[in-house]
Motif scaffolding. Structure first.
Motif, PDB file in Angstrom:
ATOM      1  N   PRO A  35      46.123  50.620  37.153  1.00  0.00           N
ATOM      2  CA  PRO A  35      44.968  51.479  36.877  1.00  0.00           C
ATOM      3  C   PRO A  35      43.622  50.767  36.934  1.00  0.00           C
ATOM      4  O   PRO A  35      42.591  51.398  37.104  1.00  0.00           O
ATOM      5  CB  PRO A  35      45.236  51.984  35.449  1.00  0.00           C
ATOM      6  CG  PRO A  35      46.670  51.725  35.197  1.00  0.00           C
ATOM      7  CD  PRO A  35      47.041  50.546  36.017  1.00  0.00           C
ATOM      8  N   MET A  36      43.616  49.427  36.751  1.00  0.00           N
ATOM      9  CA  MET A  36      42.365  48.667  36.774  1.00  0.00           C
ATOM     10  C   MET A  36      42.470  47.518  37.761  1.00  0.00           C
ATOM     11  O   MET A  36      43.562  46.961  37.961  1.00  0.00           O
ATOM     12  CB  MET A  36      42.042  48.139  35.373  1.00  0.00           C
ATOM     13  CG  MET A  36      41.744  49.227  34.358  1.00  0.00           C
ATOM     14  SD  MET A  36      41.383  48.560  32.718  1.00  0.00           S
ATOM     15  CE  MET A  36      43.021  48.117  32.171  1.00  0.00           C
ATOM     16  N   LEU A  37      41.337  47.168  38.377  1.00  0.00           N
ATOM     17  CA  LEU A  37      41.325  46.127  39.407  1.00  0.00           C
ATOM     18  C   LEU A  37      40.253  45.089  39.098  1.00  0.00           C
ATOM     19  O   LEU A  37      39.177  45.422  38.584  1.00  0.00           O
ATOM     20  CB  LEU A  37      41.047  46.723  40.785  1.00  0.00           C
ATOM     21  CG  LEU A  37      42.080  47.697  41.365  1.00  0.00           C
ATOM     22  CD1 LEU A  37      41.525  48.346  42.616  1.00  0.00           C
ATOM     23  CD2 LEU A  37      43.386  46.971  41.672  1.00  0.00           C
ATOM     24  N   ILE A  38      40.558  43.835  39.423  1.00  0.00           N
ATOM     25  CA  ILE A  38      39.570  42.754  39.362  1.00  0.00           C
ATOM     26  C   ILE A  38      39.607  42.040  40.706  1.00  0.00           C
ATOM     27  O   ILE A  38      40.661  41.540  41.128  1.00  0.00           O
ATOM     28  CB  ILE A  38      39.894  41.764  38.225  1.00  0.00           C
ATOM     29  CG1 ILE A  38      39.722  42.436  36.871  1.00  0.00           C
ATOM     30  CG2 ILE A  38      38.992  40.536  38.320  1.00  0.00           C
ATOM     31  CD1 ILE A  38      40.166  41.585  35.696  1.00  0.00           C
ATOM     32  N   LEU A  39      38.480  42.023  41.398  1.00  0.00           N
ATOM     33  CA  LEU A  39      38.387  41.367  42.702  1.00  0.00           C
ATOM     34  C   LEU A  39      37.364  40.235  42.587  1.00  0.00           C
ATOM     35  O   LEU A  39      36.163  40.469  42.497  1.00  0.00           O
ATOM     36  CB  LEU A  39      37.951  42.374  43.780  1.00  0.00           C
ATOM     37  CG  LEU A  39      38.781  43.673  43.855  1.00  0.00           C
ATOM     38  CD1 LEU A  39      38.192  44.618  44.886  1.00  0.00           C
ATOM     39  CD2 LEU A  39      40.232  43.374  44.168  1.00  0.00           C
ATOM     40  N   ASP A  40      37.855  39.012  42.537  1.00  0.00           N
ATOM     41  CA  ASP A  40      36.988  37.842  42.368  1.00  0.00           C
ATOM     42  C   ASP A  40      36.838  37.129  43.708  1.00  0.00           C
ATOM     43  O   ASP A  40      37.685  36.332  44.093  1.00  0.00           O
ATOM     44  CB  ASP A  40      37.594  36.909  41.312  1.00  0.00           C
ATOM     45  CG  ASP A  40      36.669  35.749  40.951  1.00  0.00           C
ATOM     46  OD1 ASP A  40      35.626  35.605  41.601  1.00  0.00           O
ATOM     47  OD2 ASP A  40      36.996  35.009  40.013  1.00  0.00           O
ATOM     48  N   GLU A  41      35.758  37.431  44.426  1.00  0.00           N
ATOM     49  CA  GLU A  41      35.532  36.866  45.776  1.00  0.00           C
ATOM     50  C   GLU A  41      36.786  37.055  46.621  1.00  0.00           C
ATOM     51  O   GLU A  41      37.257  36.129  47.291  1.00  0.00           O
ATOM     52  CB  GLU A  41      35.187  35.370  45.674  1.00  0.00           C
ATOM     53  CG  GLU A  41      33.963  35.057  44.837  1.00  0.00           C
ATOM     54  CD  GLU A  41      32.661  35.214  45.608  1.00  0.00           C
ATOM     55  OE1 GLU A  41      32.698  35.700  46.741  1.00  0.00           O
ATOM     56  OE2 GLU A  41      31.612  34.873  45.050  1.00  0.00           O
ATOM     57  N   ALA A  42      37.316  38.289  46.604  1.00  0.00           N
ATOM     58  CA  ALA A  42      38.656  38.546  47.153  1.00  0.00           C
ATOM     59  C   ALA A  42      38.750  38.361  48.661  1.00  0.00           C
ATOM     60  O   ALA A  42      39.843  38.192  49.197  1.00  0.00           O
ATOM     61  CB  ALA A  42      39.090  39.965  46.786  1.00  0.00           C
ATOM     62  N   THR A  43      37.626  38.412  49.376  1.00  0.00           N
ATOM     63  CA  THR A  43      37.690  38.310  50.844  1.00  0.00           C
ATOM     64  C   THR A  43      36.920  37.090  51.346  1.00  0.00           C
ATOM     65  O   THR A  43      36.493  37.044  52.498  1.00  0.00           O
ATOM     66  CB  THR A  43      37.106  39.584  51.488  1.00  0.00           C
ATOM     67  OG1 THR A  43      35.775  39.788  50.996  1.00  0.00           O
ATOM     68  CG2 THR A  43      37.943  40.804  51.143  1.00  0.00           C
TER      69      THR A  43
END
Length: 400
Positions: free
Chosen positions: A364-372
């Motif tokens: 339900p929740m997302l964390i994208l830390d410099e994902a790309t």
């Protein structure tokens, strides 16, 4: 190893000492008393030498750890060492540590080797004294020559365990020096356990409230002070700022890799410290800048967060993250075995696998830390579209 040898020798040694002591007392209690009083001197000699070799063994253990650390980081980052022409300096650093290890090892081994011959010398003097005094008593008719011969055999059996135990003392000093370093690690403060009445949270809406949070890694260096943020379910939040401003720290607090010093973080009204870490983290999907893969197949790496996923689900997640095309080109496709470092995969390909891992779970929740950060521009544009679809209706924190 030290404990194993010590307990074995100690047990057999005590049984031998007690048995031979009974027989010696029965033959002649006076000579037996002389043996009992003088023989323990060998243990005093052994202890005197061993306690002084402990510091040497400790220095040897510390230096060996320093050498292992240097080897590990140099080989692990060999490309950086070669790129900056640091080979000669690394070798000189290794030789210097190796020289100190050699000196420490030689001193420790030399002085510890004195223990056994020293105790044997003491026991041999005792044996000679018993033989001389026993001979004089036998001449005066106190005991027979046969009894004296038996007594000398028992005296020899009685002193033998002391020699063996003194030899073990040296091994124990080495074991204790090494164990001391292990116990330093074991005695480090443990992670605060979940409360006994901790709650479980399942498929939350994604409302996150951060109320008057204070946190710092070191008490004398303030980092986050009186921070408040309220995020609605399905909202998209960007965490942007210069290096060192606390972006990743906020993620660490949300995931409970660290607990706040004061204040509260709540998910759907539940204070995160009142939730089990497992249930909290199961509801947050995380893609980091640093990729992490485990040794195993591509399939196992993608299915890490959902081990019971079907092949169709895994392939769908790989297609959504645009990893399917390069996986099909691998020798065994999804069954290709990779190492912990990712083996033959590029940095971008490893990051695509990490993205596929989250797309398979869809929490339900997302964390994208410099994902790309490691992906080429063309693929990144396609993944952004996939991320946009994935973030629909999910609370998302994007670090940039």
């Amino acid at each position: 190893d030290g404990l194993l040898m010590g307990f074995t020798q100690l047990f057999t040694g005590v049984m031998t000492i007690l048995g031979t002591l009974v027989f010696m007392v029965r033959i002649h209690w006076g000579i037996a008393l002389v043996v009992v009083c003088i023989t323990p001197l060998s243990l005093l000699v052994a202890n005197f030498i061993a306690t002084r070799t402990y510091s040497m063994f400790k220095l040897q253990s510390v230096t060996r750890g320093e050498q292992t650390g240097l080897i590990d980081e140099t080989i692990g980052n060999i490309k950086v060492v070669q790129a900056f022409g640091h080979e000669k300096a690394s070798m000189e650093q290794f030789d210097e540590i190796n020289g100190r290890l050699q000196k420490a090892s030689l001193r420790a081994i030399f002085f510890s080797s004195l223990v056994n011959p020293s105790t044997r010398f003491v026991n041999s003097v005792v044996y000679a004294g018993v033989g001389l005094s026993g001979a004089l008593i036998a001449i005066s008719g106190g005991i027979t020559v046969g009894n004296l011969t038996s007594f000398l055999n028992y005296a020899n059996q009685y002193t033998k365990p002391f020699n063996e135990i003194s030899g073990v003392v040296t091994e124990l000093q080495n074991a204790l020096a090494c164990a001391g370093r292990v116990f330093e690690l074991i005695d480090e403060p443990a992670q605060t356990p979940d409360p006994a009445d901790a709650e479980q949270i399942d498929r939350p809406d994604g409302a996150v409230s951060i109320d008057h949070v204070y946190f710092s890694y070191a008490p004398d260096r303030k980092l986050i002070e009186d921070f408040t943020l309220h995020v609605q379910p399905g909202q998209r939040v960007a965490i942007v700022g210069p290096t060192g401003c606390g972006k990743t720290t906020m993620i660490n607090l949300l995931m409970r890799f660290y607990d706040v010093d004061s204040g509260e973080i709540r998910v759907d009204g539940h204070e995160t410290r009142r939730l089990t870490r497992r249930s909290l983290r199961e509801n947050i999907g995380m893609v980091l800048q640093d990729t992490w893969l485990s040794a195993g197949t591509i399939r196992e790496n993608i299915a890490m967060g959902k081990p019971d996923a079907t092949d169709e689900e895994i392939i769908a997640a790989a297609k959504a993250s645009h990893a399917h095309s390069f996986i099909k080109r691998l020798p065994d496709g999804y069954n290709t075995v990779i190492s912990e470092s990712g083996g033959q995969l590029s940095q971008g390909q490893k990051q695509l696998l990490c993205i596929a891992r989250v797309m398979l779970c869809l929490p339900p929740m997302l964390i994208l830390d410099e994902a790309t950060s490691s992906i080429d521009t063309r693929t990144e544009l396609k993944i952004q579209e996939a991320f946009a679809r994935m973030m629909q209706g999910r609370t998302s924190f994007i670090v940039a």
